[in-house]
Write an enzyme that holds these catalytic residues in place. Structure first.
Site, mmCIF file in Angstrom:
data_model
loop_
_atom_site.group_PDB
_atom_site.id
_atom_site.type_symbol
_atom_site.label_atom_id
_atom_site.label_comp_id
_atom_site.label_asym_id
_atom_site.label_seq_id
_atom_site.Cartn_x
_atom_site.Cartn_y
_atom_site.Cartn_z
ATOM 1 N N ASN A 81 0.892 -1.347 -0.031
ATOM 2 C CA ASN A 81 0.026 0.141 0.048
ATOM 3 C C ASN A 81 0.936 1.383 0.049
ATOM 4 O O ASN A 81 0.422 2.527 0.201
ATOM 5 C CB ASN A 81 -0.874 -0.020 1.282
ATOM 6 C CG ASN A 81 -0.246 0.086 2.480
ATOM 7 O OD1 ASN A 81 1.012 0.102 2.540
ATOM 8 N ND2 ASN A 81 -0.906 0.178 3.561
ATOM 9 N N ASP A 82 2.179 1.086 -0.339
ATOM 10 C CA ASP A 82 3.196 2.215 -0.320
ATOM 11 C C ASP A 82 3.720 2.981 0.961
ATOM 12 O O ASP A 82 4.201 3.697 0.783
ATOM 13 C CB ASP A 82 2.536 3.373 -1.164
ATOM 14 C CG ASP A 82 3.462 3.953 -2.117
ATOM 15 O OD1 ASP A 82 4.328 3.383 -2.519
ATOM 16 O OD2 ASP A 82 3.183 5.290 -2.449
ATOM 17 N N HIS A 95 19.804 26.754 0.578
ATOM 18 C CA HIS A 95 19.359 27.816 -0.487
ATOM 19 C C HIS A 95 19.564 29.100 0.000
ATOM 20 O O HIS A 95 20.095 30.172 -0.631
ATOM 21 C CB HIS A 95 17.973 27.733 -0.990
ATOM 22 C CG HIS A 95 17.779 28.545 -1.894
ATOM 23 N ND1 HIS A 95 18.331 28.664 -3.082
ATOM 24 C CD2 HIS A 95 16.687 29.632 -2.045
ATOM 25 C CE1 HIS A 95 17.724 29.511 -3.886
ATOM 26 N NE2 HIS A 95 16.979 30.190 -3.134
ATOM 27 N N ASP A 103 23.186 35.325 -9.664
ATOM 28 C CA ASP A 103 22.162 36.245 -9.064
ATOM 29 C C ASP A 103 22.504 36.847 -7.908
ATOM 30 O O ASP A 103 23.510 36.509 -7.176
ATOM 31 C CB ASP A 103 20.720 35.300 -8.741
ATOM 32 C CG ASP A 103 20.968 34.249 -8.030
ATOM 33 O OD1 ASP A 103 21.718 34.314 -7.147
ATOM 34 O OD2 ASP A 103 20.402 33.226 -8.248
ATOM 35 N N LYS A 121 19.420 39.012 -12.419
ATOM 36 C CA LYS A 121 18.454 38.239 -13.125
ATOM 37 C C LYS A 121 16.946 38.271 -12.637
ATOM 38 O O LYS A 121 16.657 38.664 -11.348
ATOM 39 C CB LYS A 121 18.875 36.934 -13.285
ATOM 40 C CG LYS A 121 18.377 35.735 -12.120
ATOM 41 C CD LYS A 121 18.810 34.578 -12.365
ATOM 42 C CE LYS A 121 18.338 33.754 -11.056
ATOM 43 N NZ LYS A 121 18.697 32.367 -10.861
ATOM 44 N N ARG A 153 13.413 35.854 -12.371
ATOM 45 C CA ARG A 153 12.924 34.443 -12.567
ATOM 46 C C ARG A 153 11.570 34.466 -13.054
ATOM 47 O O ARG A 153 10.511 35.054 -12.515
ATOM 48 C CB ARG A 153 12.780 33.526 -11.131
ATOM 49 C CG ARG A 153 12.450 32.298 -11.444
ATOM 50 C CD ARG A 153 12.831 31.348 -10.375
ATOM 51 N NE ARG A 153 14.154 30.891 -10.163
ATOM 52 C CZ ARG A 153 14.856 29.739 -10.858
ATOM 53 N NH1 ARG A 153 13.795 28.992 -11.828
ATOM 54 N NH2 ARG A 153 15.801 29.207 -10.991
ATOM 55 N N ASP A 156 27.249 28.210 -7.495
ATOM 56 C CA ASP A 156 25.890 28.536 -7.182
ATOM 57 C C ASP A 156 25.501 27.555 -6.132
ATOM 58 O O ASP A 156 26.344 26.633 -5.829
ATOM 59 C CB ASP A 156 24.865 28.230 -8.181
ATOM 60 C CG ASP A 156 23.617 29.009 -8.297
ATOM 61 O OD1 ASP A 156 23.247 29.558 -7.188
ATOM 62 O OD2 ASP A 156 22.884 29.276 -9.267
HETATM 63 C C1 R5P Z 1 18.374 30.176 -7.562
HETATM 64 O O1 R5P Z 1 18.017 31.064 -6.817
HETATM 65 C C2 R5P Z 1 19.235 28.895 -7.044
HETATM 66 O O2 R5P Z 1 20.457 29.735 -6.542
HETATM 67 C C3 R5P Z 1 19.915 28.073 -8.238
HETATM 68 O O3 R5P Z 1 20.351 29.196 -9.403
HETATM 69 C C4 R5P Z 1 18.636 27.443 -8.903
HETATM 70 O O4 R5P Z 1 17.937 26.906 -7.869
HETATM 71 C C5 R5P Z 1 19.011 26.672 -10.072
HETATM 72 O O5 R5P Z 1 18.066 26.012 -10.418
HETATM 73 P P1 R5P Z 1 17.684 25.767 -12.145
HETATM 74 O O6 R5P Z 1 19.085 25.062 -12.319
HETATM 75 O O7 R5P Z 1 16.616 24.818 -12.232
HETATM 76 O O8 R5P Z 1 17.811 26.961 -12.848
#
Ligand code: R5P
Length: 332
Positions: A53-54, A146, A187, A210, A212, A236
């Site tokens: 059942n997962d 993050h 960014d 940038k 999003r 990043d």
């Molecule tokens: C954005 O704010 C993060 O620092 C990364 O640049 C982002 O999570 C990368 O996501 P993706 O590879 O989908 O552009």
């Protein structure tokens, strides 16, 4: 006074504390094995199964009584299963009378959900933090959230490791005159990390402004700094679909970057990421092993992907937590 660095296994052998026990969920066993190899302790035995059942059931196959238990589980695909398995492992460890349980979460993916940036949504990063604490986690050990303020979602102590040292050393080993290059932040959110790495390389620094547009679409507006004729180091926190990376490389190239190296902490590589990276005009894309990168992905990347080992850093942090020493000294 400089204290000479001793291997984790040597420091553990001279410790008289409760036993150090390391277990792992299923999301990144190779990393857990590598951490244990650095610690000089065997990976603890546990079993995870799924009912028809997962539903998931976890079972420790050795005693945890009064132990200092570390459970390694990264939040990679399938993320919901990884979280549920970790919650069950923490709960089972508490029920089995573990002395202390530390959730070792090399990649805390829900850290990206850290604010209410549209109506009627959940701040999932905080919810997952609540769940971990409710399950019984006494501490959390993680790497490159993050946004650093996600740390504040937890009431229990959090040790937040950085991969900066590993990423900088990697750039230096690839490019001996890295100090002539420029570290490029994709960014505004990554400028602090980029600036720290630029300091380690003694190099220049640049940033992309940038916007999003959606989960998979980003639009660069301007590059602040100078990359013309330079080796560019893009850093990043993670690469997911590689959408941000494609845009960052394209703007750096259009402004005359000579060659481009990329290094991130978490190589999540979802959806079209590998295909995009294979076609990307860069020398190399490196990520650490906080997320398992399969040999199939590496093979499909056209020789671009590299994986850097952060197991020694986690082993040092676990040792310091276990013997009650400062974890911040690891960054000096
Ligand atoms: C954005 O704010 C993060 O620092 C990364 O640049 C982002 O999570 C990368 O996501 P993706 O590879 O989908 O552009």
């Amino acid at each position: 006074m400089t204290v000479p660095h001793r291997a984790p296994s040597e420091r553990l052998a001279s410790s008289r504390r409760q036993p150090l026990l390391v277990f792992a969920g299923q999301s990144n066993c190779p990393l857990a094995q590598a951490i244990c190899a650095n610690l000089g302790v065997p990976l603890g035995k546990s079993k995870t199964e799924k009912f028809t059942n997962d539903n998931i059931i976890v079972h420790y196959e050795e005693s945890l009584r009064e132990g200092d238990v570390f459970v390694v589980q990264t939040f990679s695909t399938p993320v919901s299963d990884a979280i549920m398995e970790l919650l069950l492992l923490i709960d089972a460890a508490k029920s089995a009378s573990a002395g202390r349980v530390t959730a070792v979460i090399p990649y805390f993916s829900y850290a990206r959900s850290d604010k209410k940036d549209s109506p009627r949504i959940s701040i999932a990063g905080r919810l997952v933090a609540d769940l971990l604490q409710e399950a019984g986690a006494d501490r959390v050990l993680t790497m490159t959230l993050h946004s650093p303020q996600v740390h504040g979602f937890f009431k229990v102590p959090v040790d937040h490791l950085s991969a900066d040292r590993v990423l900088s050393a990697h750039f230096k080993s690839c490019v001996p005159n890295a100090h002539d290059g420029v570290v490029l932040a994709p960014d505004a959110g990554s400028i602090k990390r980029a600036s720290q790495i630029a300091r380690r390389l003694n190099s220049g620094l640049a940033m992309i402004d940038k916007e999003r547009l959606s989960d998979t679409e980003v639009r660069p507006r301007a590059l602040i700094g100078d990359v013309e004729g330079k080796t560019v180091f893009i850093v990043d926190d993670e690469i997911s679909t590689a959408g941000s990376l494609v845009e960052t490389v394209s703007i750096a190239r259009s402004l005359g970057a000579r060659d481009v190296y990329v290094a991130v902490t978490h190589g999540v590589y979802t959806g079209p990421a590998i295909e995009r990276i294979a076609a990307l005009d860069v020398t190399q894309v490196a990520s650490t092993n906080t997320v398992y990168v399969s040999p199939e992905k590496i093979a499909a990347s056209n020789g671009k992907l590299a994986v850097l080992d952060v197991a020694p850093l986690f082993a040092d942090a676990i040792t310091n937590i276990h013997v009650g020493q400062s974890v911040s000294t690891l960054f000096e």
